[in-house]
Design a protein around this motif. Sequence first.
Motif, PDB file in Angstrom:
ATOM      1  N   ALA A 129       0.830  -1.211   0.000  1.00  0.00           N
ATOM      2  CA  ALA A 129       0.000   0.000   0.000  1.00  0.00           C
ATOM      3  C   ALA A 129       0.860   1.255   0.000  1.00  0.00           C
ATOM      4  CB  ALA A 129      -0.909   0.002   1.234  1.00  0.00           C
ATOM      5  N   VAL A 130       0.427   2.235  -0.770  1.00  0.00           N
ATOM      6  CA  VAL A 130       1.099   3.532  -0.846  1.00  0.00           C
ATOM      7  C   VAL A 130       0.013   4.603  -0.726  1.00  0.00           C
ATOM      8  CG1 VAL A 130       2.370   5.102  -2.377  1.00  0.00           C
ATOM      9  CG2 VAL A 130       3.000   2.679  -2.277  1.00  0.00           C
ATOM     10  N   LEU A 131       0.206   5.529   0.201  1.00  0.00           N
ATOM     11  CA  LEU A 131      -0.763   6.612   0.360  1.00  0.00           C
ATOM     12  C   LEU A 131      -0.188   7.894  -0.230  1.00  0.00           C
ATOM     13  CD1 LEU A 131      -3.555   7.377   1.569  1.00  0.00           C
ATOM     14  CD2 LEU A 131      -2.317   8.081   3.650  1.00  0.00           C
ATOM     15  N   LEU A 132      -0.940   8.496  -1.152  1.00  0.00           N
ATOM     16  CA  LEU A 132      -0.521   9.725  -1.821  1.00  0.00           C
ATOM     17  C   LEU A 132      -1.359  10.888  -1.311  1.00  0.00           C
ATOM     18  CD1 LEU A 132      -0.491   8.443  -5.531  1.00  0.00           C
ATOM     19  CD2 LEU A 132       1.377   8.420  -3.877  1.00  0.00           C
ATOM     20  N   ALA A 133      -0.777  12.077  -1.398  1.00  0.00           N
ATOM     21  CA  ALA A 133      -1.532  13.267  -0.998  1.00  0.00           C
ATOM     22  C   ALA A 133      -1.104  14.465  -1.836  1.00  0.00           C
ATOM     23  CB  ALA A 133      -1.327  13.548   0.488  1.00  0.00           C
ATOM     24  N   SER A 134      -1.991  15.434  -1.936  1.00  0.00           N
ATOM     25  CA  SER A 134      -1.645  16.701  -2.579  1.00  0.00           C
ATOM     26  C   SER A 134      -0.546  17.367  -1.747  1.00  0.00           C
ATOM     27  CB  SER A 134      -2.872  17.607  -2.623  1.00  0.00           C
ATOM     28  OG  SER A 134      -3.302  17.887  -1.295  1.00  0.00           O
ATOM     29  N   GLU A 135       0.143  18.342  -2.334  1.00  0.00           N
ATOM     30  CA  GLU A 135       1.298  18.928  -1.641  1.00  0.00           C
ATOM     31  C   GLU A 135       0.935  19.461  -0.257  1.00  0.00           C
ATOM     32  OE1 GLU A 135       3.620  21.692  -3.904  1.00  0.00           O
ATOM     33  OE2 GLU A 135       5.088  21.887  -2.300  1.00  0.00           O
ATOM     34  N   GLU A 136      -0.148  20.220  -0.218  1.00  0.00           N
ATOM     35  CA  GLU A 136      -0.557  20.831   1.048  1.00  0.00           C
ATOM     36  C   GLU A 136      -0.900  19.760   2.085  1.00  0.00           C
ATOM     37  OE1 GLU A 136      -3.693  24.358   2.373  1.00  0.00           O
ATOM     38  OE2 GLU A 136      -4.094  23.129   0.627  1.00  0.00           O
ATOM     39  N   LYS A 137      -1.675  18.784   1.637  1.00  0.00           N
ATOM     40  CA  LYS A 137      -2.097  17.706   2.542  1.00  0.00           C
ATOM     41  C   LYS A 137      -0.890  16.872   2.977  1.00  0.00           C
ATOM     42  CE  LYS A 137      -5.481  15.267   4.452  1.00  0.00           C
ATOM     43  NZ  LYS A 137      -6.395  15.840   5.455  1.00  0.00           N
ATOM     44  N   ALA A 138       0.027  16.642   2.044  1.00  0.00           N
ATOM     45  CA  ALA A 138       1.216  15.841   2.356  1.00  0.00           C
ATOM     46  C   ALA A 138       2.014  16.494   3.481  1.00  0.00           C
ATOM     47  CB  ALA A 138       2.088  15.679   1.105  1.00  0.00           C
ATOM     48  N   ARG A 139       2.188  17.799   3.394  1.00  0.00           N
ATOM     49  CA  ARG A 139       2.958  18.511   4.421  1.00  0.00           C
ATOM     50  C   ARG A 139       2.229  18.479   5.760  1.00  0.00           C
ATOM     51  NH1 ARG A 139       7.269  20.671   1.895  1.00  0.00           N
ATOM     52  NH2 ARG A 139       7.001  21.390  -0.246  1.00  0.00           N
ATOM     53  N   ALA A 140       0.907  18.428   5.717  1.00  0.00           N
ATOM     54  CA  ALA A 140       0.137  18.362   6.962  1.00  0.00           C
ATOM     55  C   ALA A 140       0.228  16.971   7.590  1.00  0.00           C
ATOM     56  CB  ALA A 140      -1.327  18.721   6.686  1.00  0.00           C
ATOM     57  N   LEU A 141       0.383  15.940   6.749  1.00  0.00           N
ATOM     58  CA  LEU A 141       0.339  14.567   7.259  1.00  0.00           C
ATOM     59  C   LEU A 141       1.699  14.040   7.720  1.00  0.00           C
ATOM     60  CD1 LEU A 141      -2.101  12.829   4.715  1.00  0.00           C
ATOM     61  CD2 LEU A 141      -2.557  13.334   7.129  1.00  0.00           C
ATOM     62  N   THR A 142       2.780  14.550   7.131  1.00  0.00           N
ATOM     63  CA  THR A 142       4.093  13.997   7.465  1.00  0.00           C
ATOM     64  C   THR A 142       5.194  15.049   7.334  1.00  0.00           C
ATOM     65  OG1 THR A 142       5.772  12.352   6.874  1.00  0.00           O
ATOM     66  CG2 THR A 142       4.356  13.112   5.097  1.00  0.00           C
ATOM     67  N   ASP A 143       6.241  14.863   8.129  1.00  0.00           N
ATOM     68  CA  ASP A 143       7.434  15.721   7.996  1.00  0.00           C
ATOM     69  C   ASP A 143       8.327  15.229   6.877  1.00  0.00           C
ATOM     70  OD1 ASP A 143       6.568  17.040  10.222  1.00  0.00           O
ATOM     71  OD2 ASP A 143       7.770  15.820  11.613  1.00  0.00           O
ATOM     72  N   LYS A 144       8.081  14.013   6.410  1.00  0.00           N
ATOM     73  CA  LYS A 144       8.988  13.409   5.442  1.00  0.00           C
ATOM     74  C   LYS A 144       8.271  12.976   4.155  1.00  0.00           C
ATOM     75  CE  LYS A 144      11.149  10.333   8.265  1.00  0.00           C
ATOM     76  NZ  LYS A 144      12.173   9.340   8.619  1.00  0.00           N
ATOM     77  N   PRO A 145       7.593  13.890   3.493  1.00  0.00           N
ATOM     78  CA  PRO A 145       6.964  13.475   2.229  1.00  0.00           C
ATOM     79  C   PRO A 145       8.044  13.166   1.190  1.00  0.00           C
ATOM     80  CG  PRO A 145       6.830  15.865   2.462  1.00  0.00           C
ATOM     81  CD  PRO A 145       7.424  15.338   3.739  1.00  0.00           C
ATOM     82  N   VAL A 146       7.759  12.193   0.364  1.00  0.00           N
ATOM     83  CA  VAL A 146       8.631  11.878  -0.788  1.00  0.00           C
ATOM     84  C   VAL A 146       7.815  12.242  -2.017  1.00  0.00           C
ATOM     85  CG1 VAL A 146       9.746  10.026  -2.071  1.00  0.00           C
ATOM     86  CG2 VAL A 146       9.888  10.067   0.429  1.00  0.00           C
ATOM     87  N   TRP A 147       8.403  13.034  -2.894  1.00  0.00           N
ATOM     88  CA  TRP A 147       7.616  13.596  -3.993  1.00  0.00           C
ATOM     89  C   TRP A 147       7.675  12.742  -5.252  1.00  0.00           C
ATOM     90  CZ3 TRP A 147       4.603  16.897  -1.852  1.00  0.00           C
ATOM     91  CH2 TRP A 147       5.054  17.650  -0.766  1.00  0.00           C
ATOM     92  N   PHE A 148       6.535  12.679  -5.920  1.00  0.00           N
ATOM     93  CA  PHE A 148       6.468  12.084  -7.252  1.00  0.00           C
ATOM     94  C   PHE A 148       7.196  13.011  -8.217  1.00  0.00           C
ATOM     95  CE2 PHE A 148       4.314  12.260 -11.390  1.00  0.00           C
ATOM     96  CZ  PHE A 148       4.604  10.988 -11.842  1.00  0.00           C
ATOM     97  N   LYS A 149       8.125  12.443  -9.003  1.00  0.00           N
ATOM     98  CA  LYS A 149       8.913  13.256  -9.933  1.00  0.00           C
ATOM     99  C   LYS A 149       8.637  12.942 -11.399  1.00  0.00           C
ATOM    100  CE  LYS A 149      11.796  15.213  -6.847  1.00  0.00           C
ATOM    101  NZ  LYS A 149      11.966  16.650  -6.689  1.00  0.00           N
ATOM    102  N   GLY A 150       8.438  11.677 -11.700  1.00  0.00           N
ATOM    103  CA  GLY A 150       8.252  11.332 -13.106  1.00  0.00           C
ATOM    104  C   GLY A 150       7.799   9.890 -13.284  1.00  0.00           C
ATOM    105  N   TYR A 151       7.235   9.643 -14.440  1.00  0.00           N
ATOM    106  CA  TYR A 151       6.708   8.301 -14.731  1.00  0.00           C
ATOM    107  C   TYR A 151       6.710   8.099 -16.240  1.00  0.00           C
ATOM    108  CZ  TYR A 151       3.353   4.511 -15.348  1.00  0.00           C
ATOM    109  OH  TYR A 151       2.750   3.347 -15.725  1.00  0.00           O
ATOM    110  N   GLY A 152       6.994   6.877 -16.661  1.00  0.00           N
ATOM    111  CA  GLY A 152       6.861   6.531 -18.073  1.00  0.00           C
ATOM    112  C   GLY A 152       6.577   5.054 -18.208  1.00  0.00           C
TER     113      GLY A 152
END
Lengths: 381, 153
Positions: free
Chosen positions: A211-234
């Motif tokens: 399981a992986v939980l994703l969040a919008s930037e604002e929500k991510a910062r509210a939920l954790t001090d250590k968000p890891v950002w999505f950078k790219g996909y192909g």
Amino acid sequence: MTKRVGIVSVAQGAGAESKDNFYDQAYRITKEVLEKVGITRDDLGTIVTASSDIFHGGISCANSYYWETTGAFLKNASRQDGESLFAFFYAVMRILSGQFDTALVMALCKGSENPPNDTCTLMFADPFYQRPVGLQETLAAALQMRLYLERYGITEEQCAEVAVKNLGNALGNPYAHRKGRYTVEEILGSERLADPLTALQVAPKSEGMVAVLLASEEKARALTDKPVWFKGYGSSLDHFYLGDRDLLKGPLRDAAARAYRMAGIADPQKEIDLAEITEPYAFQELLWCEDLGLCGEGEGGKLIASGRTRRNGDLPVNPSGGVLANNPYVSRGLQRLVEAVLQIRGEAGERQVPKEVKTALAHGTHGFAGQCHAVAIVGIG
Amino acid sequence: MAKEYKTLMTEIRLPYELSYGPVWTRFFEGMAEKKLYGTKCEKCGRILVPARSFCPRCFVDTTEWVEVAQQGTLTAWSYVNYRYFGMPTEPPFIGALIRLDGTDVDFLHLMGGIDLNDFEQVRKVVKNGMKVRAVWKEERQGHILDIRYFEPI
Ligand SMILES: [Zn+2]
């Protein structure tokens, strides 16, 4: 990309046979991923799951069975069949749509209960031409390996080194299913299933609720001090019939180029700090490293021999033990992503690499000899 | 092995009736007559075998039928020495990709006509790039295994 998507929480089940049934096992992993950031099912925006019907689970319309175990009751949810990194990207897009501020991606597989991988993957083949000839994943990989050995002068010993490395790395991974200290001779001396492949160069079948939980930037910062950002996909897809393909110049090159472009990566050898790669057959780690641009074409053998891809090397590949150690079909790409996230956050326990990881790559593949590939880039900063 | 919880042994058997479609019907009828047919893509010029109704690269209909050679070059092989569900014959056997002369894709089939019991011997004989030819079964039914295997020339 104007908006950012953060990975805020991850959870995975162990690969060895568990006493739980599919339904309960999935529920526990969902609970874990939510509780880690202190949210409840009510807070969850949307859900995308990945699983494979019938052949990898024995149940059809599988999401009707398990959806509620992922918290999806009365929610906007969707399921995709096949490689779970595809589902990851669908969930990213759902956040980017602005309609949801959290999205759960869940991959479900309970390999211990299934027929052998070769039985399931025989059903990938068309019933008229390739299936009667006995084509399944192991035979396809063996043909690919033969070409790889001959076209580039890679040795069987170099391929076996991948298994030595990954099964050794898995000793530090409590979720890994198969692990141990082996020598190259032991890998090559294991049962010769489909020459040049030997048994210890072939992935097992494992359990994998991931399981992986994703969040919008604002929500991510509210939920954790250590968000890891999505950078790219192909992602990219090759022909169906094995004989129509160049098995050594596959679609992973396209998938990687697309992911790097989106992530703004010009030189993957310098900018990727760590890679988690789906290598159900040992030599594929080398071939996929070439296709990902982590070494030059035909240089996979040199790469493993250099020691750079060891856990303590400067370009660690599969410090988790990879798919050779744990092979929950369908879930394995998302599991690679979970391992990449744990390494970036410094939460990989005994398997944590002794270097700073800012940008990591996760790779998934499905179909014969890498018919389709997905590449995701995640990072901090 | 005794487990601390109950397990359910179950099996699913489901009948399907799958259409070959006109192009593959013609290809497999050809096999019953010891002929191998491909189709040619007018746009890229490739000859695809087994015959296809369209070229997946150019995304246009194929228009021309061609009877292709029954011999070619071995491009990849694997000596399979374990039993699995759906195996084409008892092991050991050799799964192979063969580039039939004059065609532009590899043909997936089996390689035989040599003593398969001693792998070290097989390894000495079977080489990528070797020339092989189709060996047909006496009784044919319009099936891919109407060719028994490809043997060294
Ligand atoms: Zn064409």
